[in-house]
Design an enzyme around this catalytic site. Structure first.
Site, short mmCIF file in Angstrom:
data_model
loop_
_atom_site.label_atom_id
_atom_site.label_comp_id
_atom_site.label_asym_id
_atom_site.label_seq_id
_atom_site.Cartn_x
_atom_site.Cartn_y
_atom_site.Cartn_z
N LYS A 85 -2.78 5.25 -0.24
CA LYS A 85 -1.39 4.79 -0.16
C LYS A 85 -1.39 3.35 0.35
O LYS A 85 -1.68 3.10 1.51
CB LYS A 85 -0.57 5.68 0.77
CG LYS A 85 0.90 5.29 0.85
CD LYS A 85 1.67 6.22 1.78
CE LYS A 85 3.17 5.91 1.76
NZ LYS A 85 3.47 4.57 2.28
N SER A 98 -2.38 4.89 4.33
CA SER A 98 -1.57 3.72 4.66
C SER A 98 -2.25 2.81 5.69
O SER A 98 -3.31 2.27 5.42
CB SER A 98 -0.19 4.18 5.15
OG SER A 98 0.71 3.12 5.24
#
Length: 425
Positions: free
Chosen positions: A364, A339
């Protein structure tokens, strides 16, 4: 449904980390302990909260607060001299209405990260991610009341958090927030009323137990988080240069401020190079990741692209100031780097500011938004995704490192020079 308004205590004590030589020696097998705390100076952010606890007296029976006291007394059988204004019950919303509204939001906004055309039949719900929230440190839950409705109970408290210090107790019923009656409201609605900027005050009214006293409490909202930054200066063996090591565990509200402090202190101590350890950092606040990436980039360089169905989610996010650190950087990554960590890693890599060392990252890169529904609940919808400056779709792909094993600094300098030449820099 439970809504958790998080607030954790902060403490940081120095620990003696292993030397950089130990990091390098263990790196061929990626064996450097991911939980080792590295610190060259304490980042102390103490918090002391002791708001007043105000008991309501029976003499002020004309205010909304007094009406809540009256209704509480009436519910417990104390009906003498109690006169309560009639409060209209909230309009009931059927489950079908809520589901229909949720589907409308999904059909209008959802972006399938796989690139396939959206089909309701293929939609699968995923777990909601955790987000940092500024609040008062309570866990609210809806429980049935005696009239077939719901009431909000405090079923969790952060020890020594703002609400706990103000006098809120386990099992208290929340009656109002800033004078707004929350009886019949959802935990989602009540938490929205409670939340606000850090260091501002919110007034809540609670009832201790089923028939206990009603109290009005002034609580200061606080974002209380542990520093995610640990750092240390090390001498390079056989050389006159020094290396700064910075480990960033997560991207919370303190991440940017504390990493700036760490870098400035390392530079003052003579660091010529920097190792930024993002292994096992699964992300957090995406905006914190973007702002941290900007600390290493030249003005005008692309940090990340966003892609989505709507034009408002199609952006080119660029650095808007000069870099804080301009010397070579090594970013350590592994399969749990995800992320916001992947945004930082790809931004520094694609702009020839750092080399990546370790394992392929998690992959992600979705943008999600919370839409409130008419019954007070919410639905999380994927509305976009992140694309690296070199136009790689992060989600599902991850980012390949430049080196599997820890390189020499001459190799790092050579790789960055080649990168700059390819980009015409």
């Amino acid at each position: 449904m439970s809504i958790f308004i998080s607030s954790t205590s902060l403490s940081l004590s120095p620990t003696k980390p292993p030397p950089i030589s130990a990091v390098k020696a263990s790196f061929p097998i990626m064996g450097f302990p991911p939980t080792t705390h590295l610190l060259a100076g304490a980042l102390s952010l103490g918090l002391v909260l002791s708001p007043p606890c105000i008991s309501l007296e029976s003499s002020a029976m004309s205010s909304p607060a007094a009406q809540l006291v009256e209704s509480s007394a009436e519910a417990c059988g104390d009906k003498e001299s109690v006169k309560r204004d009639v409060v209209n019950a909230p309009e009931l919303v059927s489950n079908d209405d809520v589901v229909e509204q949720a589907w409308e939001i999904v059909n209008e906004s959802f972006l399938d990260p796989s690139g396939n055309r959206w089909s309701p039949r293929s939609w699968l719900f995923s777990k909601m991610a955790r987000y940092d929230m500024t609040g008062i440190g309570i866990n609210l839950r809806e429980v049935p009341d005696d009239n077939g409705g719901v009431k909000l109970k405090v079923l969790g408290l952060i020890l020594d958090g703002p609400a706990h210090n103000a006098g809120v107790q386990q099992g208290d019923e929340l009656l109002s927030v800033n004078g707004v009656d929350v009886r019949g409201k959802s935990a989602f609605e009540a938490s929205s009323l409670i939340q606000g900027p850090s260091e501002t005050v919110v007034n809540i009214m609670v009832k201790h137990g089923n028939c206990g006293p009603v109290k009005s409490l002034e609580v200061e909202r606080q974002l209380v988080a542990r520093t995610p930054v640990f750092y240390r200066l090390e001498q390079v063996e056989g050389a006159a240069t020094s290396v700064g090591y910075v480990r960033l565990k997560e991207f919370n509200a303190l991440a940017r401020k504390d990493i700036v402090t760490a870098i400035q202190r390392l530079q003052d101590m003579g660091a010529s190079y920097l190792i930024l350890d993002l292994r096992d950092n699964r992300g957090g606040l995406v905006q914190a990741g973007i702002e941290i990436a900007k600390l290493f980039m030249n003005q005008g360089e692309t940090v990340i692209y966003t892609a989505g169905r709507e034009t408002q989610y199609q952006n080119n996010i660029i650095a808007d100031s000069e870099p804080l650190f301009t010397s070579p950087v090594i970013v350590l990554v592994n399969k749990n780097t995800a992320s916001a960590s992947e945004i930082v890693a790809s931004a520094l890599h694609d702009n020839c500011r750092a080399v990546l060392v370790g394992e392929k990252t998690f992959g992600k890169g979705l943008i999600q938004s919370v839409f409130e529904l008419q019954d007070g609940s919410g639905v999380v919808v994927t509305i976009g995704k992140y694309i690296t400056p070199n136009h790689l779709d992060i989600n599902g792909n991850g980012i390949e490192p430049d080196f599997k094993k820890f390189p020499g600094w001459n190799e790092v300098a050579q790789r960055l020079t080649q990168c700059q030449k390819l980009q015409g820099g």
